[in-house]
Every structure is written in C-alpha cells, then in structure tokens.
Design an enzyme around this catalytic site. Structure first.
Site, PDB file in Angstrom:
ATOM      1  N   SER A  43      48.699  34.458  38.220  1.00  0.00           N
ATOM      2  CA  SER A  43      48.510  35.827  38.723  1.00  0.00           C
ATOM      3  C   SER A  43      49.122  35.980  40.112  1.00  0.00           C
ATOM      4  CB  SER A  43      47.022  36.178  38.762  1.00  0.00           C
ATOM      5  OG  SER A  43      46.507  36.290  37.467  1.00  0.00           O
ATOM      6  N   ARG A  96      46.709  24.243  33.942  1.00  0.00           N
ATOM      7  CA  ARG A  96      48.174  24.254  33.917  1.00  0.00           C
ATOM      8  C   ARG A  96      48.774  22.961  34.443  1.00  0.00           C
ATOM      9  NH1 ARG A  96      48.920  29.287  37.675  1.00  0.00           N
ATOM     10  NH2 ARG A  96      47.344  28.006  38.638  1.00  0.00           N
ATOM     11  N   HIS A 147      46.674  33.651  30.471  1.00  0.00           N
ATOM     12  CA  HIS A 147      45.241  33.938  30.287  1.00  0.00           C
ATOM     13  C   HIS A 147      44.959  34.339  28.847  1.00  0.00           C
ATOM     14  CE1 HIS A 147      45.246  35.259  34.741  1.00  0.00           C
ATOM     15  NE2 HIS A 147      44.497  34.168  34.691  1.00  0.00           N
TER      16      HIS A 147
END
Length: 153
Positions: free
Chosen positions: A128, A90, A17
C-alpha cells in the site's frame, strides 16, 4: 463457527491483499476485514472510503465482512469472537515483524492463532505504501489494485 480477522490499514487495498483474502476464505466460515484506525498514521484515504472500497471488492463474497476498529487488534478479535488472525507475508522482514506481533498477541489471548499466508511471488513487491506514492505522483496504479477499486481513485 471459525471466524478470522484480516487486519490492516488497506490504504488502499491491493491485489496482494485481495489474493491473500481469497486464498484464506476456504479455511474459515467468516473473515472480517478489519480496517484499523491509527491516528498516528497519515492516511491517503479516509476510513470510510477504505471501507467502501473493500466492501465493493468483496461484494460477491457473503462470508466477508468489513469493519472499522480502533485500539488493540486483539481486543477487536475478542469483540467479534475471532479465534484466528490472517496475515500476509511478502518477505523475511515481514515474517520477523509479524512473528513478534503474533507471539505477543498469543500471550495476550492464548486461544488466538495467527495464520500466515505467503504472498505469491508476483505480488511480493506490492505494498500500500508504494501504491500511495504512485497515487500521490499521479501514476498508473491499475496493475496493483483490484479492478473494483479503481473507480474510487
């Protein structure tokens, strides 16, 4: 003024991030990190904790703001006068998911442009969700989080 929203749960914020935000900064006058509040998600950290961590990570960047929001992301964009949304990609799966959302958002707010920034290869496996699993099992997350975030966990 070119204002962008970088939305997400940031539960917790990762080095991936932080890298996307740092690379997006030269493109905009201001980036608002929007921490979305989603009552259907079971969060690891409270919204206030996530906000404090993100503020700490970007404390030396005056053109980064942090805000919590509920509801449609596009409505929050209107509220903060953001004409752009920054999203990290990603994988192909991320692209397909983000493309669909960007197209719906543009239908709802035609002046909105979504800017996709590809994750660096070394960060493409970091999420995350994975970091939360490591935290829940008392593993070492230091390779995956910004140094400024570690003291909060």
């Amino acid at each position: 003024m070119k204002i962008a929203l970088f939305p997400g749960s940031f539960d917790p914020i990762t080095i991936a991030h932080a890298d996307i935000l740092s690379r997006a900064l030269p493109l905009f006058d201001k980036i608002v990190v929007g921490i979305g509040l989603n009552s259907s998600k079971q969060n690891f950290l409270s919204a206030e904790q996530r906000g404090e961590i993100v503020r700490t990570v970007f404390a030396d960047m005056p053109n980064v703001e942090v805000a919590l929001y509920e509801g449609l992301t596009i409505d929050f964009c209107k509220k903060i006068n953001a004409q752009y949304m920054v999203r990290g990609i990603r994988s192909v799966g991320d692209f397909e998911y983000e493309r669909a959302i960007a197209q719906i958002n543009q239908t709802m707010m035609p002046e909105m442009e979504t800017i996709f920034i590809l994750s660096k290869p070394e960060y493409s496996a970091i999420s995350s969700t994975i970091v939360r699993d490591i935290l829940r099992n008392h593993g070492d997350v230091s390779p995956f989080l910004p140094k400024a975030a570690l003291r909060f966990l």
